[in-house]
Design a protein around this motif. Structure first.
Motif, PDB file in Angstrom:
ATOM      1  N   SER A  81     -94.000  50.769  35.888  1.00  0.00           N
ATOM      2  CA  SER A  81     -95.627  50.362  35.958  1.00  0.00           C
ATOM      3  C   SER A  81     -95.987  49.617  34.782  1.00  0.00           C
ATOM      4  O   SER A  81     -96.691  48.572  34.865  1.00  0.00           O
ATOM      5  CB  SER A  81     -96.537  51.639  35.951  1.00  0.00           C
ATOM      6  N   LEU A  82     -95.518  50.189  33.497  1.00  0.00           N
ATOM      7  CA  LEU A  82     -95.943  48.997  32.467  1.00  0.00           C
ATOM      8  C   LEU A  82     -95.235  47.814  32.273  1.00  0.00           C
ATOM      9  O   LEU A  82     -95.584  46.704  32.133  1.00  0.00           O
ATOM     10  CB  LEU A  82     -95.389  49.812  30.930  1.00  0.00           C
ATOM     11  N   TRP A  83     -94.054  47.577  32.899  1.00  0.00           N
ATOM     12  CA  TRP A  83     -93.210  46.343  33.089  1.00  0.00           C
ATOM     13  C   TRP A  83     -94.084  45.567  34.197  1.00  0.00           C
ATOM     14  O   TRP A  83     -94.094  44.407  33.984  1.00  0.00           O
ATOM     15  CB  TRP A  83     -91.907  46.615  33.685  1.00  0.00           C
ATOM     16  N   LEU A  84     -94.598  46.315  35.254  1.00  0.00           N
ATOM     17  CA  LEU A  84     -95.169  45.432  36.372  1.00  0.00           C
ATOM     18  C   LEU A  84     -96.418  44.718  35.766  1.00  0.00           C
ATOM     19  O   LEU A  84     -97.035  43.764  36.257  1.00  0.00           O
ATOM     20  CB  LEU A  84     -95.562  46.214  37.525  1.00  0.00           C
ATOM     21  N   LEU A  85     -97.123  45.384  34.566  1.00  0.00           N
ATOM     22  CA  LEU A  85     -98.415  44.935  34.078  1.00  0.00           C
ATOM     23  C   LEU A  85     -98.014  43.465  33.520  1.00  0.00           C
ATOM     24  O   LEU A  85     -98.888  42.450  33.341  1.00  0.00           O
ATOM     25  CB  LEU A  85     -98.937  45.859  33.117  1.00  0.00           C
ATOM     26  N   GLY A  86     -97.049  43.242  32.968  1.00  0.00           N
ATOM     27  CA  GLY A  86     -96.450  42.030  32.556  1.00  0.00           C
ATOM     28  C   GLY A  86     -97.081  41.756  30.935  1.00  0.00           C
ATOM     29  O   GLY A  86     -97.157  42.897  30.289  1.00  0.00           O
ATOM     30  N   GLY A  87     -96.809  40.644  30.434  1.00  0.00           N
ATOM     31  CA  GLY A  87     -96.918  40.475  28.906  1.00  0.00           C
ATOM     32  C   GLY A  87     -96.261  41.270  27.792  1.00  0.00           C
ATOM     33  O   GLY A  87     -95.196  41.617  28.419  1.00  0.00           O
ATOM     34  N   TRP A  88     -96.880  41.766  26.951  1.00  0.00           N
ATOM     35  CA  TRP A  88     -96.206  42.628  25.779  1.00  0.00           C
ATOM     36  C   TRP A  88     -95.654  43.891  26.503  1.00  0.00           C
ATOM     37  O   TRP A  88     -95.065  44.594  25.893  1.00  0.00           O
ATOM     38  CB  TRP A  88     -97.133  42.856  24.625  1.00  0.00           C
ATOM     39  N   TRP A  89     -96.500  44.218  27.724  1.00  0.00           N
ATOM     40  CA  TRP A  89     -96.075  45.575  28.139  1.00  0.00           C
ATOM     41  C   TRP A  89     -94.742  45.808  28.856  1.00  0.00           C
ATOM     42  O   TRP A  89     -94.065  46.881  28.625  1.00  0.00           O
ATOM     43  CB  TRP A  89     -96.953  46.093  29.281  1.00  0.00           C
ATOM     44  N   ARG A  90     -94.128  44.567  28.777  1.00  0.00           N
ATOM     45  CA  ARG A  90     -92.824  44.506  29.427  1.00  0.00           C
ATOM     46  C   ARG A  90     -91.920  45.002  28.099  1.00  0.00           C
ATOM     47  O   ARG A  90     -90.615  45.265  28.530  1.00  0.00           O
ATOM     48  CB  ARG A  90     -92.157  43.120  29.809  1.00  0.00           C
ATOM     49  N   LEU A  91     -92.211  45.145  27.036  1.00  0.00           N
ATOM     50  CA  LEU A  91     -91.427  45.443  25.914  1.00  0.00           C
ATOM     51  C   LEU A  91     -90.927  47.040  26.083  1.00  0.00           C
ATOM     52  O   LEU A  91     -90.014  47.475  25.617  1.00  0.00           O
ATOM     53  CB  LEU A  91     -91.806  45.124  24.554  1.00  0.00           C
ATOM     54  N   SER A  92     -91.569  47.674  26.925  1.00  0.00           N
ATOM     55  CA  SER A  92     -91.628  49.005  26.892  1.00  0.00           C
ATOM     56  C   SER A  92     -89.993  49.294  27.750  1.00  0.00           C
ATOM     57  O   SER A  92     -89.625  50.396  27.804  1.00  0.00           O
ATOM     58  CB  SER A  92     -92.813  49.795  27.774  1.00  0.00           C
ATOM     59  N   SER A  93     -89.735  48.259  28.430  1.00  0.00           N
ATOM     60  CA  SER A  93     -88.425  48.394  29.232  1.00  0.00           C
ATOM     61  C   SER A  93     -87.456  48.897  28.336  1.00  0.00           C
ATOM     62  O   SER A  93     -86.204  49.225  28.910  1.00  0.00           O
ATOM     63  CB  SER A  93     -88.042  47.365  30.056  1.00  0.00           C
ATOM     64  N   VAL A  94     -87.542  48.408  27.049  1.00  0.00           N
ATOM     65  CA  VAL A  94     -86.495  48.880  26.019  1.00  0.00           C
ATOM     66  C   VAL A  94     -86.027  50.552  26.277  1.00  0.00           C
ATOM     67  O   VAL A  94     -84.983  50.832  25.951  1.00  0.00           O
ATOM     68  CB  VAL A  94     -86.689  48.481  24.569  1.00  0.00           C
ATOM     69  N   PHE A  95     -87.138  51.322  26.691  1.00  0.00           N
ATOM     70  CA  PHE A  95     -86.744  52.807  26.747  1.00  0.00           C
ATOM     71  C   PHE A  95     -85.856  53.098  27.839  1.00  0.00           C
ATOM     72  O   PHE A  95     -85.474  54.072  28.100  1.00  0.00           O
ATOM     73  CB  PHE A  95     -88.272  53.420  26.897  1.00  0.00           C
ATOM     74  N   PHE A  96     -85.547  52.194  28.838  1.00  0.00           N
ATOM     75  CA  PHE A  96     -84.721  52.468  30.088  1.00  0.00           C
ATOM     76  C   PHE A  96     -83.134  52.717  29.216  1.00  0.00           C
ATOM     77  O   PHE A  96     -82.322  53.010  30.223  1.00  0.00           O
ATOM     78  CB  PHE A  96     -84.391  51.209  30.833  1.00  0.00           C
ATOM     79  N   ILE A  97     -82.935  52.410  27.855  1.00  0.00           N
ATOM     80  CA  ILE A  97     -81.466  52.468  27.397  1.00  0.00           C
ATOM     81  C   ILE A  97     -81.378  54.219  27.120  1.00  0.00           C
ATOM     82  O   ILE A  97     -80.029  54.429  27.178  1.00  0.00           O
ATOM     83  CB  ILE A  97     -81.165  51.756  26.210  1.00  0.00           C
ATOM     84  N   ILE A  98     -82.462  54.777  27.180  1.00  0.00           N
ATOM     85  CA  ILE A  98     -82.411  56.171  27.003  1.00  0.00           C
ATOM     86  C   ILE A  98     -82.167  57.003  28.373  1.00  0.00           C
ATOM     87  O   ILE A  98     -82.671  56.238  29.321  1.00  0.00           O
ATOM     88  CB  ILE A  98     -83.698  56.841  26.443  1.00  0.00           C
ATOM     89  N   PRO A  99     -81.337  57.636  28.346  1.00  0.00           N
ATOM     90  CA  PRO A  99     -81.016  58.359  29.538  1.00  0.00           C
ATOM     91  C   PRO A  99     -82.168  58.860  30.178  1.00  0.00           C
ATOM     92  O   PRO A  99     -83.089  59.616  29.707  1.00  0.00           O
ATOM     93  CB  PRO A  99     -79.673  59.545  29.147  1.00  0.00           C
ATOM     94  N   ALA A 100     -82.113  58.981  31.785  1.00  0.00           N
ATOM     95  CA  ALA A 100     -83.139  59.300  32.479  1.00  0.00           C
ATOM     96  C   ALA A 100     -83.417  61.065  32.217  1.00  0.00           C
ATOM     97  O   ALA A 100     -84.594  61.267  32.047  1.00  0.00           O
ATOM     98  CB  ALA A 100     -82.907  59.041  33.777  1.00  0.00           C
ATOM     99  N   PHE A 101     -82.508  61.777  32.216  1.00  0.00           N
ATOM    100  CA  PHE A 101     -82.692  63.368  31.766  1.00  0.00           C
ATOM    101  C   PHE A 101     -83.509  63.315  30.594  1.00  0.00           C
ATOM    102  O   PHE A 101     -84.202  64.266  30.483  1.00  0.00           O
ATOM    103  CB  PHE A 101     -81.439  64.084  31.900  1.00  0.00           C
ATOM    104  N   MET A 102     -83.301  62.604  29.539  1.00  0.00           N
ATOM    105  CA  MET A 102     -84.039  62.751  28.232  1.00  0.00           C
ATOM    106  C   MET A 102     -85.332  62.188  28.239  1.00  0.00           C
ATOM    107  O   MET A 102     -86.379  62.755  27.847  1.00  0.00           O
ATOM    108  CB  MET A 102     -83.274  62.045  26.996  1.00  0.00           C
TER     109      MET A 102
END
Length: 112
Positions: A81-102
């Protein structure tokens, strides 16, 4: 030839959860392109989404995002959802490197 538009993302949220309500308000405030649609999980559409995604057990305090034919739950829904907002919110996609269970453990802790 016209290329058909992809359907807009739908955010299914727990209407009784304060965090979910605040998240929806956040998305409404920052969604300048007005791409998101919203439905409470308690609605008929929300119940259908829970069954279709296999997330019936997550009904309390959860958010589901339906985008491009796939359901994303909990932390993935929030990050997409943050990624879809665009702009600086796309930086939140860096958290995808953390495993989903965590990520989901942190999401569940915050949602509680």
């Amino acid at each position: 030839m016209r290329i058909p538009l992809l359907p807009r993302p739908i955010v299914y949220f727990d209407g009784t959860c304060n965090l979910c309500d605040r998240s929806v308000n956040f998305l409404l405030k920052h969604d300048r392109k007005k791409i998101f649609r919203f439905a409470p999980l308690q609605s008929a559409a929300g119940q259908h989404a829970l069954r279709e995604s296999g997330s019936e057990h997550l009904a309390s305090g959860t958010v589901l995002l339906y985008y491009r034919g796939k359901y994303h739950g909990r932390s993935a829904a929030a990050l997409y959802s943050l990624w879809l907002l665009g702009g600086w919110w796309r930086l939140s996609s860096v958290f995808f490197i953390i495993p989903a269970f965590m990520r989901n453990a942190v999401y569940t802790y915050i949602a509680a």
